[in-house]
Scaffold this active site. Structure first.
Site, PDB file in Angstrom:
ATOM      1  CG  HIS A  56       0.556  -1.595  -1.549  1.00  0.00           C
ATOM      2  ND1 HIS A  56      -0.371  -0.611  -1.319  1.00  0.00           N
ATOM      3  CD2 HIS A  56       1.085  -1.898  -0.325  1.00  0.00           C
ATOM      4  CE1 HIS A  56      -0.419  -0.338  -0.028  1.00  0.00           C
ATOM      5  NE2 HIS A  56       0.462  -1.095   0.587  1.00  0.00           N
ATOM      6  CB  SER A 103       0.648   0.838   3.100  1.00  0.00           C
ATOM      7  OG  SER A 103      -0.051  -0.369   3.248  1.00  0.00           O
TER       8      SER A 103
END
Length: 712
Positions: free
Chosen positions: A673, A560
């Site tokens: 994610h 990320s």
């Protein structure tokens, strides 16, 4: 003399046994994750003698997680016992008299019959009984103080309710075409949003006699979701939060607090707050709320640390910030990969019985502890201290005992009980003790250094078992996401395993990280990536100074926001032998247009990509791809809506292939994610194998034919 000799022999025997025990320990492996167990959502019984919690385990197929409700005594002497039989049981909630436990059960197979519903388990014995049968399911049960009602949430709309129980009409089907009118239209982990099915407040009476089947009643309706349900002390009203702005991304955070009678009626607006308010905590006298939220800063910040607030329950009341003078995060957290992947639960501020103080969690320099805050003055007093992360805290009804979850760099997380002041802590669960007794885990070194501009930066160094300071080790720099997050004193399987594979793992909290104050966190606004990269490189230099690092074998990885900085680093330096960028962003403009949340406020950039053209271009790694010479792997989730692959690794992979720089893209079907923390167990294992496999190839010279062109 004989006694002395005998004592020496006993001491020697103990040392030999300890040595044998130590020799029997082994290094942790990536597949040990299959045997991990997690504690989630603890709830203390009204009499304070028991704690119900969710136990999370990897399922038999290793493709998902099972959840069940367990019970443990607060005496600390008994093993937990399982009290529900389902494999998707969550959200245990005690009735006020302790006679029943409400929980949520979902089916395993997809479809309407597997929708989650609320069940009641009699604690005197017997089977759980299904309480709700709402279309599309029920969740988040909240008992009324008198035990006569349970409030819950459901997203069933009138059409769902009308169709419930009716056979499908031949030749008809529900359309799967999406007509999208809002800028935010999907959520990572949840898929595409359905504005026709907002979450609404429902209530159902609890059965007064065995076999009674009460009917649920919907209390709110309309186009907007409600949440954070709280009963008034006399059960005359239910408070809840909502935001009735259909497009809130154009303005600052906003929360409206309403109340509605459980018997039905028109909801009443209490107050509207210009901030995002989390769960509400009602004071003992029923006259005040407490909550944790960040203040709204104008102009907008990139990061605003959360504080503790109190507010009178009356029309147009204004909240008071109790911790405005405390320059650390109230209710924050630290980043690890072993929080419960399902049914984790959460914590809210806990009022003292006299309403004069509240118990809250706070993060400071990578540690998460508990404190009391005086409701009048805001004076904060630490209750717990230590190198750990304390989460999911609860207080017994008599206010004498704290129950909480505690994790350390060598402990995933177990339940503890302590006195109200934090003293005399005792461990209640030991879910991973048998496994961890076999593993040779190491504590990380806590290292502080001074960065280029005088700022103090904290980093941790995870060393291999049987570390020898005279040897030279390969090093992996591991960067956290966020960017407003923090590493700290919490268990991280990834770091332990990389160290067990022979790597030094360095994981810093560069500027922009939380738990170091408001200024430290917000300093990267409109400059990310930037000086945070310098902090990371100096962290590597600081460890190299210690003399045990092979400087020709440096690797870098991160997910990320850590993927952003991994990409950025290889455009700025050629010092790394290999890089693994995970769930990354390479093109900020592409990401701005496709992410699952909006950046309509100038928090990270000064405007939209067509307004802040140079800012988006200059801070995108794809702009500087010609400088990259480092072999790169990209770890991507096909269902990642937070950092869509096309805005990250896909672009760099294609560009590096064009430039003939060694590169590999590893795609994980169906993963979002949160792959590294709650993805499918097998995928989590394969992710670790690929990361270290890439470093093994380029830093240790290991044969990895799967990464070669034309080789199986």
């Amino acid at each position: 003399m004989t006694i002395k000799i005998l004592s020496l022999r006993i001491a020697a025997a103990i040392c030999i046994l300890a040595a044998i025990a130590g020799a029997q320990k082994r290094s942790i492996t990536e597949k040990d994750l299959f045997d991990f167990a997690w504690v989630g959502d603890p709830q203390v019984s009204p009499d304070g003698t028991k704690v119900a919690f969710v136990k999370v385990t990897v399922n038999a197929a290793k493709t998902n997680y099972d959840t069940s409700v367990w019970l443990v005594s607060t005496t600390g002497g008994d093993s937990p016992i399982r009290i529900t039989s389902g494999s998707r049981d969550t959200s245990p909630r005690w009735s006020p008299d302790g006679r029943f436990l409400a929980f949520v059960r979902a089916g395993e197979a997809p479809g309407p019959t597997s929708a989650p519903q609320i069940y009641l388990l009699p604690m005197s014995g017997g089977e759980a009984v299904q309480l709700t049968s709402t279309a599309r399911g029920s969740g988040g049960p909240v008992w009324s103080p008198d035990g006569k009602w349970i409030a819950f949430g459901s997203s069933a709309n009138p059409e769902d309710i009308a169709k419930q129980g009716k056979p499908a009409v031949p030749g008809e089907r529900d359309s799967d075409v999406r007509v999208i009118t809002r800028a935010v239209y999907r959520a990572d982990g949840g898929g595409y949003l359905d504005p026709t099915r907002p979450n609404h407040l429902w209530v159902i009476a609890t059965p007064s006699v065995p076999g009674e089947k009460p009917a649920a009643r919907q209390l709110t309706s309309g186009r907007f979701s409600e949440g954070n349900f709280v009963w008034a002390k006399d059960a005359s009203r239910i408070f809840y939060t909502t935001n009735r702005d259909p497009e809130p991304y154009y303005g600052f955070p906003n929360t409206e607090i309403f109340s509605v009678p459980p018997g039905g009626g028109e909801p009443t607006l209490l107050t509207e707050l210009e901030q995002g308010v989390g769960a509400l905590s009602l004071s003992p006298d029923g006259k005040r709320f407490a909550f944790i939220a960040s203040a709204v800063h104008k102009p907008v910040n990139s990061y605003t640390q959360p504080d503790l607030w109190v507010m009178d329950i009356e029309q147009n009341a204004k909240p008071k910030n109790l911790t405005t003078g405390f320059d650390f995060d109230i209710g924050g957290g630290v980043t690890g990969d072993q929080a419960p992947p399902r049914a984790g639960g959460g914590s809210i501020p806990i009022w003292s019985s006299d309403g004069r103080a509240l118990v809250v969690g706070f993060t400071k320099e990578g540690r998460l502890n508990l404190a009391t805050v005086e409701a009048a003055s805001g004076r904060l007093t630490e209750l717990t201290k230590g190198d750990h992360a304390i989460t999911n805290y609860r207080l017994s009804d008599d206010q004498k005992r704290l129950v909480y979850m505690r994790s350390t760099p060598t402990q995933i997380g177990d339940l503890y009980i302590a006195n109200r002041d934090g003293s005399n802590a005792r461990q209640l669960t030991r879910l991973n003790e048998a496994l961890f007794a076999k593993l040779d885990l190491t504590e990380p070194d806590d290292v502080w250094f001074t960065s280029f501009d005088g700022k103090r930066i904290q980093t941790w160094v995870q060393k291999p078992p049987n570390f020898d300071p005279k040897k030279k080790y390969p090093l992996i720099l591991n960067i956290h996401g966020g960017p407003h997050a923090a590493y700290g004193y919490v268990f991280d399987h990834e770091f332990q395993w990389m160290a067990a594979k022979g790597y030094i793992v360095v994981y810093p909290n560069p500027r922009g990280s939380t738990s170091y104050g408001q200024e430290f966190g917000n300093i990267i606004q409109h400059a990310y990536p930037g000086d945070d990269h310098k902090d990371l490189m100096l962290a590597v230099d600081e460890v190299i100074k210690r003399g045990y690092v092979d400087t020709s074998k440096l690797g870098i990885t991160g997910g990320s926001g850590g993927g952003v900085l991994t990409n950025w680093a290889v455009t700025q330096t050629g010092r790394f032998a290999a890089a693994v960028s995970q769930r990354d962003i390479s093109d900020w403009a592409n990401w701005w247009y496709t992410a699952d949340f909006s950046q309509f406020q100038p928090s990270w950039f000064k405007g939209a990509p067509f307004e802040d053209v140079e800012g988006f271009r200059e801070r995108s790694a794809i702009t500087h791809v010609a400088k990259i010479k480092t072999p790169m792997m990209f770890i991507l989730g096909d269902a990642d809506y937070r950092t869509p692959p096309a805005a990250g690794g896909e672009e760099l992979f294609r560009a590096l292939k064009y430039r003939k720089v060694p590169t590999v893209m590893v795609r994980f079907p169906g993963e979002g994610h949160d792959l590294s923390r709650s993805g499918q167990p097998w995928h989590r294992i394969e992710r670790l194998q690929h990361i270290v496999g890439w470093f093994d190839k380029w830093m240790l010279g290991a044969a990895k034919p799967e990464y070669e062109i034309g080789k199986p």
